[in-house]
Design an enzyme around this catalytic site. Structure first.
Site: not given
Ligand code: CMC
Length: 436
Positions: A273, A314, A372
């Site tokens: 995460h 994802h 990210d």
């Protein structure tokens, strides 16, 4: 919030239980966007649970805050596309939108910004918590502790049934989390904590509290401040992800909001995460050199090797992550501004991105670089230490967590209590120690 209504004509799903001559009718609910939802709430009365590890097919709540279409790469906050918000809005305006449902007018915007600025300082007693941590404590460990500790400071506003209390708590959290975050960095460096400055914007203030010292001001570069604002904005909310669901679940017990956000921070910490931005840089370090990339890509594809390419893939976005597209552009702006195109680590990241985008395994499984991947590169280029990356994600996500918590508390809700498919031993009698 409107309550869910069965779709027009009262569409029903019919579940036939094999061999039991039993048909169970389940209402189908329609939202304003997205797939229809089969309401299974009454199934337990018929003697069944549903089984959905990882909540892959389960809507856990109704919400009016954020909508994602993972196949089309769409992310809307209160209906506004993330691309428009990133281009034309700002992080604090988005915070207002998430909390209140509508964009502010000029007066509301300025009042909101003013309110947040006037809540940025933390109680002096909170400083003492920091000295209880080792200097090498991970800043996320500190954040879990000090955010939960805020519960001990605001007894005046912890009645969760009082909307005014909920509002001031939301403001306090959005305002104080960056102060607590930068204090965790200063503590690790052995430097004095830097007070917030009310003449700076949210992102500028964050950079100031990170990098200024009592001996030297930090001159904020507007391109870096803009990038920081975007990083916060792009992380602000993401509907019912693991940390937000954790906040809702904790909140469903009636726990106070500071404790709930601390629970969210803990859930965010994991590398699948929010910890992924830190894991991206760790992975690049581990790869070490461009010549090793192929070996690591092969490892990522090997079923028997747990190694994954961090920053790729994802749960929801199976086409592209719209936040990553914006972040990629911001990444370029920052690298151009800082003139660090020749940094070997960043060169390696760009090469990895190219290889993964063309590799059949990643293309077939629809594993694209996520937000990210790029945020980690930007933060590294700005000079932010890797351990702070997830803390920055947590700072950005705070308005989303608090808006989702507030939405739940403002309407009738039940304590969250999933059930299970039990596979353990059936009933058996206790065996006394001497007989084992
Ligand atoms: N590298 C290599 N293979 C991968 C990767 C990856 N990064 N991600 C998924 N796969 C493979 C996985 O092995 C599986 O293969 P198979 O079907 O042959 O078993 C397939 O792709 C589907 O993966 P999954 O784990 O079932 O998918 P998921 O939706 O449960 O997981 C994920 C999504 C984000 C946890 C996963 O893609 C991952 O671990 N990515 C790396 C960590 C990361 O970057 N996380 C940040 C997510 S974005 C920030 C946020 O919103 O929190």
């Amino acid at each position: 919030m409107s309550t869910s209504t069965p779709t027009k004509g009262g569409k029903l799903a019919r579940l036939t239980i094999d061999g039991h001559d039993q048909v169970i009718e389940l209402p189908i609910l329609g939202g304003s966007e997205g797939p229809q939802v089969i309401d299974i709430g009454k199934l337990t009365a018929q003697g069944y649970f549903t089984y959905d590890p990882g909540f892959v097919s389960t809507a856990s709540c109704e919400s009016e805050i954020t909508y994602i279409d993972g196949d089309k790469g769409i992310l809307l906050h209160r209906g506004y596309p993330i691309e428009q918000l990133a281009e034309q809005s700002s992080y604090l305006e988005l915070c207002y939108l998430l909390l209140n449902g509508e964009l502010p007018n000029a007066v509301q915007k300025s009042n909101f910004e003013d309110t947040i600025k006037h809540h940025t300082m933390v109680h002096e007693q909170l400083r003492n918590f920091y000295s209880g941590f080792r200097r090498d404590a991970h800043p996320m460990a500190i954040m879990c502790g000090v955010t939960g500790a805020l519960s001990a400071f605001y007894h005046d506003s912890m009645d969760i049934d009082n909307p005014d209390h909920r509002r001031i708590t939301a403001h306090r959290l959005i305002a104080k989390i960056p102060t607590l975050a930068t204090m965790s960095y200063k503590y690790s460096m052995g430097q004095p904590f830097i007070f917030p400055r009310n003449d700076l914007s949210y992102a500028e203030n964050f950079l100031h509290m990170m990098f200024a010292t009592p001996c030297a001001d930090y001159e904020v570069n507007p391109i870096i401040a803009r990038a920081m604002d975007r990083i916060f904005l792009l992380h602000a909310d993401h509907e019912q992800n693991a940390s937000t669901s954790t906040v809702r679940l904790a909140g469903s017990t009636g726990a106070n909001p500071f404790a709930c956000i601390a629970a969210g921070i803990a859930a965010l910490w994991g590398p699948s995460h929010g910890g992924a931005n830190e894991a991206v840089l760790d992975m690049l370090d581990e790869i070490g050199d461009e010549k090793n990339i192929d070996k690591f890509v092969a490892r990522a594809k090997d079923k028997d090797d747990p190694f994954r390419l961090m920053g790729f893939g994802h749960r929801v976005y199976k086409n592209f992550d719209p936040r990553a597209t914006i972040m990629q552009q911001t990444c370029k702006e920052v690298l151009d501004e800082l003139g660090v195109e020749d940094n070997p680590l960043l060169r390696m990241a760009q090469r990895l991105e190219k290889i993964a985008l063309e590799d059949e395994y990643f293309v077939e499984k629809r594993l694209y670089p996520n937000v990210d991947f790029y945020s980690g590169i930007i933060l590294k280029a700005i000079g932010i230490p890797v351990e702070m990356f997830t803390v920055i994600f947590a700072t950005g996500r705070t308005p989303g967590w608090i808006a989702q918590w507030n939405e739940m508390i403002s309407h009738p809700y039940k304590i969250g209590r999933p059930r299970q498919l039990y596979k353990g031993p059936t009933r058996r009698d206790y065996v006394p120690l001497g007989s084992r």
